[in-house]
Design an enzyme around this catalytic site. Structure first.
Site, PDB file in Angstrom:
ATOM      1  CG  ASN A  11       3.676 -64.857  26.102  1.00  0.00           C
ATOM      2  OD1 ASN A  11       2.942 -65.795  26.384  1.00  0.00           O
ATOM      3  ND2 ASN A  11       3.300 -63.587  26.233  1.00  0.00           N
ATOM      4  CD1 TRP A  12       5.601 -70.675  23.476  1.00  0.00           C
ATOM      5  CD2 TRP A  12       4.764 -72.663  24.104  1.00  0.00           C
ATOM      6  NE1 TRP A  12       6.625 -71.600  23.418  1.00  0.00           N
ATOM      7  CE2 TRP A  12       6.142 -72.834  23.794  1.00  0.00           C
ATOM      8  CE3 TRP A  12       4.039 -73.784  24.513  1.00  0.00           C
ATOM      9  CZ2 TRP A  12       6.788 -74.068  23.889  1.00  0.00           C
ATOM     10  CZ3 TRP A  12       4.685 -75.014  24.611  1.00  0.00           C
ATOM     11  CH2 TRP A  12       6.047 -75.147  24.291  1.00  0.00           C
ATOM     12  CE  LYS A  13       1.847 -62.891  22.896  1.00  0.00           C
ATOM     13  NZ  LYS A  13       1.612 -61.644  22.177  1.00  0.00           N
ATOM     14  CG  HIS A  98       1.800 -59.848  27.814  1.00  0.00           C
ATOM     15  ND1 HIS A  98       0.927 -59.409  26.850  1.00  0.00           N
ATOM     16  CD2 HIS A  98       2.902 -60.276  27.157  1.00  0.00           C
ATOM     17  CE1 HIS A  98       1.478 -59.581  25.651  1.00  0.00           C
ATOM     18  NE2 HIS A  98       2.682 -60.104  25.820  1.00  0.00           N
ATOM     19  CD  GLU A 100      -1.133 -60.301  24.059  1.00  0.00           C
ATOM     20  OE1 GLU A 100      -1.027 -61.402  24.619  1.00  0.00           O
ATOM     21  OE2 GLU A 100      -0.478 -59.987  23.038  1.00  0.00           O
ATOM     22  CD  GLU A 170       6.296 -58.217  25.333  1.00  0.00           C
ATOM     23  OE1 GLU A 170       6.714 -59.021  24.496  1.00  0.00           O
ATOM     24  OE2 GLU A 170       5.280 -58.417  26.002  1.00  0.00           O
ATOM     25  N   GLY A 176       2.565 -58.583  17.751  1.00  0.00           N
ATOM     26  CA  GLY A 176       1.740 -59.357  16.832  1.00  0.00           C
ATOM     27  C   GLY A 176       1.343 -58.615  15.572  1.00  0.00           C
ATOM     28  CB  SER A 217       6.906 -57.871  15.302  1.00  0.00           C
ATOM     29  OG  SER A 217       5.496 -57.766  15.386  1.00  0.00           O
ATOM     30  N   GLY A 238       6.646 -63.816  20.892  1.00  0.00           N
ATOM     31  CA  GLY A 238       5.304 -64.378  20.801  1.00  0.00           C
ATOM     32  C   GLY A 238       5.189 -65.308  19.603  1.00  0.00           C
ATOM     33  N   GLY A 239       4.736 -64.769  18.478  1.00  0.00           N
ATOM     34  CA  GLY A 239       4.463 -65.586  17.297  1.00  0.00           C
ATOM     35  C   GLY A 239       5.630 -66.484  16.892  1.00  0.00           C
TER      36      GLY A 239
HETATM   37  P1  13P Z   1       4.920 -61.119  19.030  1.00  0.00           P
HETATM   38  O1  13P Z   1       6.362 -61.618  19.008  1.00  0.00           O
HETATM   39  O2  13P Z   1       3.954 -62.072  18.415  1.00  0.00           O
HETATM   40  O3  13P Z   1       4.820 -59.728  18.505  1.00  0.00           O
HETATM   41  O4  13P Z   1       4.507 -61.058  20.591  1.00  0.00           O
HETATM   42  C1  13P Z   1       5.318 -60.416  21.484  1.00  0.00           C
HETATM   43  C2  13P Z   1       4.789 -60.657  22.852  1.00  0.00           C
HETATM   44  O5  13P Z   1       3.723 -60.178  23.203  1.00  0.00           O
HETATM   45  C3  13P Z   1       5.577 -61.507  23.743  1.00  0.00           C
HETATM   46  O6  13P Z   1       5.099 -61.432  25.038  1.00  0.00           O
END
Ligand code: 13P
Length: 262
Positions: A11-13, A98, A100, A170, A176, A217, A238-239
Site C-alpha cells: 500500500n503505497w498510500k 483502511h 486511515e 491492521e 506507521g 510496521s 506500508g512504509g
Molecule cells: P506500515 O507498514 O507503514 O505500518 O503501514 C501499514 C498499512 O497501513 C498498510 O495498509
C-alpha cells in the site's frame, strides 16, 4: 499458513511521484523472479495506469491494486473514482476500509460495506481492512471491534464472493509507528477473526479459505515470525513497500516459512 497461498500487498498510500512509482514498479518486476506469494501493489490513483503498463508489458504476476473506490458506477461524485474506471486502467484489486479512511476521513461501516459490495459486484478483488485503536486494545475490546467491523463491513457478501475477499487485520496503533503486534498477539487476533468468519458469519469452507493479512510496521526483520503464525496469510505493507529491497525481502519471508514448514 495452512494451504492458503500467502498474499502480500504493498500500500503505497499518498507517496511516490511518477518517476519514483515507475522505478519502484520496475525494480519489483525485475526482482520478483519466482512467486512464493501472490503480490499486489497499490499506487495512488494518478499513477495506476502507468504502473499497470509496466506490469503488463513485463507480463508480471504482480497485481495492480487501488487504495479506495466509490460505490456508484458513475455520476455527480466530484473527486471520486468508480470500480469500472479502476478496471479500465488494469486494476484487479482494491483496498477498502483502511484505518486511515475510517479514522482520518471518517468513513462509516455502512459506507465501507457498500464499497465492498460494489467492488465485488464489479469483479474486483477486495482487501478489506479492520483493526482496533490502542484505546480499544487497552480496554480489552480487540476481538469485539474486529468482529463488529467484519459484521458490518461484510454484511450481504455471499460465500462465493468471499473467495475474492482478503481480510487485512491492521491494528491502528501499529500502523506507521514501528510498534508491531507480537507474533502471538497478532495470531490471537487472526484466530478470533477466522473463528468469527467460521461460526458468526459464514462457514468452515469460507473460514478455511479466506486469507487474513497482518498489517502494521511489517519489516524484513519481523516478517518471517509473523508469517509463521498459522492464521497469518501474508501482510499488507506500508512504509516497507516503498523500498524495493525491503518489499522483496518481505515477500521472500513467506517462502522461508513455507520451506521450514514443509
Ligand atoms: P506500515 O507498514 O507503514 O505500518 O503501514 C501499514 C498499512 O497501513 C498498510 O495498509
Amino acid at each position: 499458513m495452512a494451504d492458503r497461498k500467502p498474499f502480500i500487498g504493498g500500500n503505497w498510500k499518498m507517496n511516490l511521484h511518477a518517476d519514483e512509482a515507475a522505478a519502484l514498479a520496475r525494480a519489483l518486476v525485475d526482482g520478483l523472479t519466482d512467486a512464493p506469494a501472490e503480490v499486489a501493489i497499490c499506487p495512488a490513483f494518478p499513477y495506476l495506469h502507468q504502473v499497470g503498463e509496466i506490469l503488463s508489458q513485463a507480463q508480471s504476476k504482480i497485481q495492480l491494486g487501488a487504495q479506495d473506490v466509490h460505490t456508484d458506477p458513475n455520476g455527480a461524485f466530484t473527486g471520486e473514482v468508480s470500480c469500472s474506471m479502476l478496471r479500465d486502467v488494469g486494476a484487479t484489486v482494491v483496498i477498502v476500509g483502511h484505518s486511515e479512511r475510517r479514522h482520518v476521513l471518517a468513513e462509516s461501516d455502512v459506507l465501507i460495506n457498500a464499497k465492498v459490495r460494489a467492488a465485488l459486484d464489479a469483479g474486483l478483488d477486495v482487501i478489506f481492512c479492520i483493526g482496533e485503536t490502542l484505546q480499544q486494545r487497552e480496554a480489552g475490546m480487540t476481538d469485539a471491534v474486529n468482529w463488529g467491523q467484519i459484521g458490518y463491513g461484510l454484511a450481504g457478501v455471499s460465500s462465493d464472493h468471499m473467495a475474492r475477499v482478503t481480510i487485512a487485520y491492521e491494528p491502528v496503533w501499529a500502523i506507521g509507528t514501528g510498534m508491531t503486534a507480537t507474533p502471538d498477539d497478532a495470531q490471537a487476533a487472526h484466530q478470533a477473526i477466522r473463528a468469527f468468519i467460521r461460526c458468526g458469519m459464514f462457514n468452515d469452507a469460507v473460514a478455511d479459505r479466506v486469507r487474513i493479512q497482518y498489517g502494521g510496521s511489517v519489516k524484513p526483520d519481523n516478517a518471517a515470525q509473523l508469517f509463521a503464525q498459522p492464521d497469518i496469510d501474508g501482510g499488507l505493507i506500508g512504509g516497507a513497500a516503498l523500498k524495493a529491497d525491503d518489499f522483496l525481502a518481505i515477500i521472500a519471508a513467506t517462502q522461508t516459512v513455507a520451506a521450514s514448514a514443509g
